[in-house]
Design a protein around this motif. Structure first.
Motif, PDB file in Angstrom:
ATOM      1  N   ASN A 381      49.977  33.893  44.600  1.00 54.75           N
ATOM      2  CA  ASN A 381      48.942  34.766  44.039  1.00 54.75           C
ATOM      3  C   ASN A 381      48.604  35.913  44.987  1.00 54.75           C
ATOM      4  O   ASN A 381      48.412  37.048  44.557  1.00 54.75           O
ATOM      5  CB  ASN A 381      47.670  33.966  43.736  1.00 54.75           C
ATOM      6  CG  ASN A 381      47.724  33.365  42.345  1.00 54.75           C
ATOM      7  OD1 ASN A 381      48.437  33.867  41.472  1.00 54.75           O
ATOM      8  ND2 ASN A 381      47.002  32.293  42.135  1.00 54.75           N
ATOM      9  N   ALA A 382      48.525  35.597  46.280  1.00 52.31           N
ATOM     10  CA  ALA A 382      48.200  36.644  47.259  1.00 52.31           C
ATOM     11  C   ALA A 382      49.284  37.723  47.251  1.00 52.31           C
ATOM     12  O   ALA A 382      48.986  38.929  47.196  1.00 52.31           O
ATOM     13  CB  ALA A 382      48.064  36.025  48.649  1.00 52.31           C
ATOM     14  N   VAL A 383      50.553  37.281  47.260  1.00 57.27           N
ATOM     15  CA  VAL A 383      51.656  38.251  47.257  1.00 57.27           C
ATOM     16  C   VAL A 383      51.656  39.048  45.949  1.00 57.27           C
ATOM     17  O   VAL A 383      51.834  40.272  45.943  1.00 57.27           O
ATOM     18  CB  VAL A 383      53.015  37.534  47.451  1.00 57.27           C
ATOM     19  CG1 VAL A 383      54.161  38.529  47.430  1.00 57.27           C
ATOM     20  CG2 VAL A 383      53.031  36.767  48.755  1.00 57.27           C
ATOM     21  N   ALA A 384      51.416  38.328  44.832  1.00 52.87           N
ATOM     22  CA  ALA A 384      51.410  39.010  43.524  1.00 52.87           C
ATOM     23  C   ALA A 384      50.288  40.045  43.449  1.00 52.87           C
ATOM     24  O   ALA A 384      50.468  41.124  42.878  1.00 52.87           O
ATOM     25  CB  ALA A 384      51.273  37.987  42.404  1.00 52.87           C
ATOM     26  N   LEU A 385      49.154  39.724  44.059  1.00 55.94           N
ATOM     27  CA  LEU A 385      48.040  40.684  44.055  1.00 55.94           C
ATOM     28  C   LEU A 385      48.384  41.931  44.881  1.00 55.94           C
ATOM     29  O   LEU A 385      48.064  43.055  44.483  1.00 55.94           O
ATOM     30  CB  LEU A 385      46.763  40.025  44.587  1.00 55.94           C
ATOM     31  CG  LEU A 385      46.031  39.132  43.572  1.00 55.94           C
ATOM     32  CD1 LEU A 385      44.872  38.409  44.238  1.00 55.94           C
ATOM     33  CD2 LEU A 385      45.524  39.958  42.384  1.00 55.94           C
ATOM     34  N   VAL A 386      49.033  41.718  46.017  1.00 57.56           N
ATOM     35  CA  VAL A 386      49.484  42.863  46.825  1.00 57.56           C
ATOM     36  C   VAL A 386      50.413  43.733  45.973  1.00 57.56           C
ATOM     37  O   VAL A 386      50.306  44.963  45.952  1.00 57.56           O
ATOM     38  CB  VAL A 386      50.208  42.378  48.111  1.00 57.56           C
ATOM     39  CG1 VAL A 386      50.885  43.544  48.817  1.00 57.56           C
ATOM     40  CG2 VAL A 386      49.229  41.686  49.034  1.00 57.56           C
ATOM     41  N   TYR A 387      51.297  43.055  45.234  1.00 57.87           N
ATOM     42  CA  TYR A 387      52.224  43.803  44.373  1.00 57.87           C
ATOM     43  C   TYR A 387      51.493  44.548  43.263  1.00 57.87           C
ATOM     44  O   TYR A 387      51.879  45.655  42.895  1.00 57.87           O
ATOM     45  CB  TYR A 387      53.302  42.873  43.802  1.00 57.87           C
ATOM     46  CG  TYR A 387      54.551  43.002  44.614  1.00 57.87           C
ATOM     47  CD1 TYR A 387      55.476  43.999  44.359  1.00 57.87           C
ATOM     48  CD2 TYR A 387      54.761  42.180  45.707  1.00 57.87           C
ATOM     49  CE1 TYR A 387      56.589  44.160  45.154  1.00 57.87           C
ATOM     50  CE2 TYR A 387      55.865  42.330  46.504  1.00 57.87           C
ATOM     51  CZ  TYR A 387      56.786  43.325  46.220  1.00 57.87           C
ATOM     52  OH  TYR A 387      57.884  43.497  47.011  1.00 57.87           O
ATOM     53  N   LEU A 388      50.437  43.938  42.745  1.00 59.34           N
ATOM     54  CA  LEU A 388      49.694  44.641  41.684  1.00 59.34           C
ATOM     55  C   LEU A 388      49.086  45.937  42.214  1.00 59.34           C
ATOM     56  O   LEU A 388      49.040  46.943  41.498  1.00 59.34           O
ATOM     57  CB  LEU A 388      48.610  43.732  41.109  1.00 59.34           C
ATOM     58  CG  LEU A 388      49.074  42.780  40.019  1.00 59.34           C
ATOM     59  CD1 LEU A 388      47.911  41.960  39.514  1.00 59.34           C
ATOM     60  CD2 LEU A 388      49.716  43.529  38.840  1.00 59.34           C
ATOM     61  N   VAL A 389      48.650  45.909  43.485  1.00 64.25           N
ATOM     62  CA  VAL A 389      48.109  47.131  44.097  1.00 64.25           C
ATOM     63  C   VAL A 389      49.225  48.184  44.209  1.00 64.25           C
ATOM     64  O   VAL A 389      49.027  49.359  43.857  1.00 64.25           O
ATOM     65  CB  VAL A 389      47.497  46.818  45.492  1.00 64.25           C
ATOM     66  CG1 VAL A 389      47.085  48.107  46.193  1.00 64.25           C
ATOM     67  CG2 VAL A 389      46.311  45.887  45.346  1.00 64.25           C
ATOM     68  N   ILE A 390      50.400  47.751  44.664  1.00 61.87           N
ATOM     69  CA  ILE A 390      51.544  48.686  44.788  1.00 61.87           C
ATOM     70  C   ILE A 390      51.909  49.227  43.405  1.00 61.87           C
ATOM     71  O   ILE A 390      52.136  50.431  43.219  1.00 61.87           O
ATOM     72  CB  ILE A 390      52.776  47.975  45.413  1.00 61.87           C
ATOM     73  CG1 ILE A 390      52.444  47.463  46.804  1.00 61.87           C
ATOM     74  CG2 ILE A 390      53.973  48.925  45.466  1.00 61.87           C
ATOM     75  CD1 ILE A 390      53.536  46.579  47.411  1.00 61.87           C
ATOM     76  N   ILE A 391      51.948  48.332  42.427  1.00 65.31           N
ATOM     77  CA  ILE A 391      52.316  48.709  41.061  1.00 65.31           C
ATOM     78  C   ILE A 391      51.316  49.726  40.509  1.00 65.31           C
ATOM     79  O   ILE A 391      51.695  50.728  39.889  1.00 65.31           O
ATOM     80  CB  ILE A 391      52.355  47.435  40.174  1.00 65.31           C
ATOM     81  CG1 ILE A 391      53.648  46.663  40.428  1.00 65.31           C
ATOM     82  CG2 ILE A 391      52.233  47.783  38.692  1.00 65.31           C
ATOM     83  CD1 ILE A 391      53.650  45.269  39.811  1.00 65.31           C
ATOM     84  N   LEU A 392      50.034  49.486  40.763  1.00 55.69           N
ATOM     85  CA  LEU A 392      48.989  50.399  40.274  1.00 55.69           C
ATOM     86  C   LEU A 392      49.144  51.774  40.937  1.00 55.69           C
ATOM     87  O   LEU A 392      49.038  52.812  40.266  1.00 55.69           O
ATOM     88  CB  LEU A 392      47.610  49.798  40.570  1.00 55.69           C
ATOM     89  CG  LEU A 392      46.444  50.403  39.818  1.00 55.69           C
ATOM     90  CD1 LEU A 392      46.611  50.215  38.324  1.00 55.69           C
ATOM     91  CD2 LEU A 392      45.122  49.762  40.267  1.00 55.69           C
ATOM     92  N   ALA A 393      49.409  51.766  42.247  1.00 57.63           N
ATOM     93  CA  ALA A 393      49.586  53.032  42.966  1.00 57.63           C
ATOM     94  C   ALA A 393      50.784  53.791  42.390  1.00 57.63           C
ATOM     95  O   ALA A 393      50.716  55.013  42.151  1.00 57.63           O
ATOM     96  CB  ALA A 393      49.785  52.761  44.449  1.00 57.63           C
ATOM     97  N   ALA A 394      51.883  53.066  42.155  1.00 52.75           N
ATOM     98  CA  ALA A 394      53.091  53.711  41.604  1.00 52.75           C
ATOM     99  C   ALA A 394      52.807  54.253  40.204  1.00 52.75           C
ATOM    100  O   ALA A 394      53.223  55.365  39.859  1.00 52.75           O
ATOM    101  CB  ALA A 394      54.241  52.704  41.558  1.00 52.75           C
ATOM    102  N   ALA A 395      52.056  53.477  39.414  1.00 54.21           N
ATOM    103  CA  ALA A 395      51.766  53.903  38.033  1.00 54.21           C
ATOM    104  C   ALA A 395      50.901  55.158  38.009  1.00 54.21           C
ATOM    105  O   ALA A 395      51.144  56.076  37.220  1.00 54.21           O
ATOM    106  CB  ALA A 395      51.062  52.771  37.289  1.00 54.21           C
TER     107      ALA A 395
END
Lengths: 409, 144
Positions: A381-395
């Motif tokens: 979950n922690a890693v996935a949340l970090v990825y969600l931040v990256i994904i949001l920034a990219a989006a």
């Protein structure tokens, strides 16, 4: 022995099926313009797709239901329709790009203009979906797609200065007129290409098609964790070939035919034949997956019968929808729009749609009502949340960067 | 005002801001067209050389030459609407147009020669056009 064979086959098809027209074109463009300086984003993207693909595969294996069914049930139709709309449109654009990719690859074999190949490619895709069993379809496309390993062979045959390539990875390339915004535009595009939403939908729906249960979890995890990173290495090899041959001559890739030049330099006609076969298989395989994903997303959302495991007569709307999507793809390409541009736009818009695709999967994977004891652990979950931040920034960055750079011009 | 309305407003502002700030200068457009033409010529020369060395197939060479001729024609077309607001820009544009046109001519004749005879006798026409393109690029300070 049968289990080991199944595991090996799964991993091999995951490698061969990882690269599609988006990866081919974007990696070659980036390699020819920035060398290997964006290799890090491929690593980030591959790790991301591994995390979310295994998550959605686990959701399907544990619940016996595919992603969109659960998203609609868990989040309600209003939020789920946003997810559906974004995912479906990106998938349709990717499908168009993949049909174009098959047609362009066939032009490389025949010299016949790709536009003449477009209807034949789409009909062939429909026939395969109509007649061929899911397992055979997936395995043949994935295994023949392994011919793309020729890019890695080609990179070795080119005998590059490895320390220079390593320097490019760490310090980047001095490209003179390339601007920082263009660099970041392609970073977002590569991220979108690696994390294309259809891969996750196909993976989870495929799990239901093949009747996965919790007993198959370790095998599906191995397919993702081993197969996808090796597929990512193929992406890097494509960029590497372009960086070694095209970058020094200041040749920027704008056409699929240019991607073949480093291969011919490295291994002549034999390697070229392997690569073209691999490109046909990879794009055709991805076209099959995106066509099926188009049917999966809508049918699962609306609760229609779906799946290749059902005879077409029992899932008529699912099959009709796929035919309509193929016709839309043909129609778009027949306007004369450049398939490579469609590909470039599809990977950028993929990046825009990523949060709407991956956040619901994370929510469902954390719901004990569906997942029981198989809910995500804290670390995941922690890693996935970090990825969600990256994904949001990219989006958020994708469309402004596209406008500022004139789509990477 | 709802959260979604604010987010939509923010995204719209970003898009509009970036749209307004993306007015590329005329010189950038000239450099872009010249880089595209150089890339097309260099790709074609490489494709012809590979075919001559029997390292590539007729279909691949034919496709590369066709794609690159189209790319150069598009680059030439992109030069036409560039607005000229100084004598310097006009002179640069004329030089760029001449160089790109030379590239287009060389690429089209190579493509036609290859499709008729399955060979290109020599690449001197392409090389000379490439030199012209590179000279203008250096003059504009835009070679990569």
């Amino acid at each position: 022995m049968k289990r080991i064979f199944g595991l090996a086959l799964g991993i091999l098809t995951a490698i061969g099926g990882f690269v599609d027209i988006g990866d081919l074109v974007t990696n070659a463009v980036v390699g020819s313009r920035f060398g290997l300086s964006l290799a890090w984003i491929v690593v980030v993207g591959v790790l991301g797709i591994c995390i979310f693909a295994q998550m959605s595969g686990r959701v399907a294996a544990v619940s016996g239901r595919a992603t969109f069914e659960l998203i609609r049930e868990r989040l309600g139709p209003r939020l789920a329709v946003m997810n559906l709309g974004a995912s479906f449109l990106i998938n349709l654009m990717t499908l168009t790009a993949e049909i174009g990719g098959v047609a362009l690859a066939l032009q490389l074999v025949s010299s016949v203009d790709y536009l003449l190949w477009v209807p034949f490619a789409a009909i062939a895709i429909w026939l395969v979906i109509w007649r061929v069993k899911f397992k055979i379809m997936e395995n043949v496309a994935g295994l023949v797609g392994l011919c793309l390993i020729g890019f890695a062979v080609g990179l070795f045959l080119l005998g590059p200065d490895w320390s220079e390539l390593g320097r490019q990875v760490v310090h980047g390339v001095s490209t003179g007129t390339e601007k920082a915004t263009t660099y970041w535009f392609y970073a977002v595009a590569l991220f979108g290409a690696a994390m294309t939403p259809y891969e996750v939908f196909f993976f989870s729906s495929g799990a239901v098609e093949e009747g996965w249960t919790t007993k198959d979890l370790s095998e599906s995890r191995a397919n993702v964790v081993v197969g996808f990173p090796l597929g990512g290495l193929l992406s890097l090899a494509i960029a590497g070939c372009a960086a070694v041959v095209l970058l020094p001559q200041l040749i920027g890739v704008t056409a699929l035919s240019q991607v073949m030049l480093p291969v011919a330099v490295a291994g002549g006609k034999l390697l070229l034949a392997f690569i073209i076969l691999g490109v046909v298989a990879a794009t055709a395989g991805a076209a099959l997956e995106t066509t099926l994903s188009a049917g999966y997303t809508i049918a699962q959302f609306l609760g229609w019968p779906w799946g290749k495991f059902r005879p077409p007569a029992q899932a008529a709307r699912f099959h009709l929808l796929m035919i309509i999507c193929l016709l839309v793809g043909i129609g778009t390409l027949m306007t004369g729009v450049d398939p490579i541009q469609v590909t470039e736009f599809s990977v950028v818009f993929s990046a825009v749609a990523l949060p709407m695709t991956y956040l619901p999967i994370l929510i469902v994977a954390n719901d004990p009502e569906y997942m029981g004891k198989h809910v995500n652990g804290r670390v995941l979950n922690a890693v996935a949340l970090v990825y969600l931040v990256i994904i949001l920034a990219a989006a958020l960055a994708a469309i402004p960067l596209m406008i500022i750079t004139g789509a990477g011009q | 005002m709802g959260v979604w309305t604010r987010v939509a407003g923010l995204v719209l502002s970003l898009v509009l801001f970036s749209g307004c700030s993306q007015q590329s200068s005329a010189t950038d457009d000239l450099i872009h067209a010249l880089n595209e033409t150089h890339s097309a010529i260099a790709s074609s020369i490489l494709a012809i050389e590979l075919y001559d060395q029997q390292r590539s197939t007729q279909a691949v060479t034919d496709t590369v030459l066709g794609d690159m001729a189209k790319q150069a024609v598009d680059a030439e077309g992109a030069l036409e609407p560039i607005s000229v607001d100084s004598e310097q820009i006009e002179s640069d544009r004329d030089a760029a147009l001449a160089a790109v046109h030379a590239g287009v001519t060389a690429l089209l004749s190579s493509r036609d020669e290859f499709s008729q005879h399955s060979a290109v006798a020599n690449t001197t026409g392409l090389q000379s056009a490439d030199q012209q393109v590179n000279a203008v690029l250096n003059q504009l300070g835009g070679s990569r």
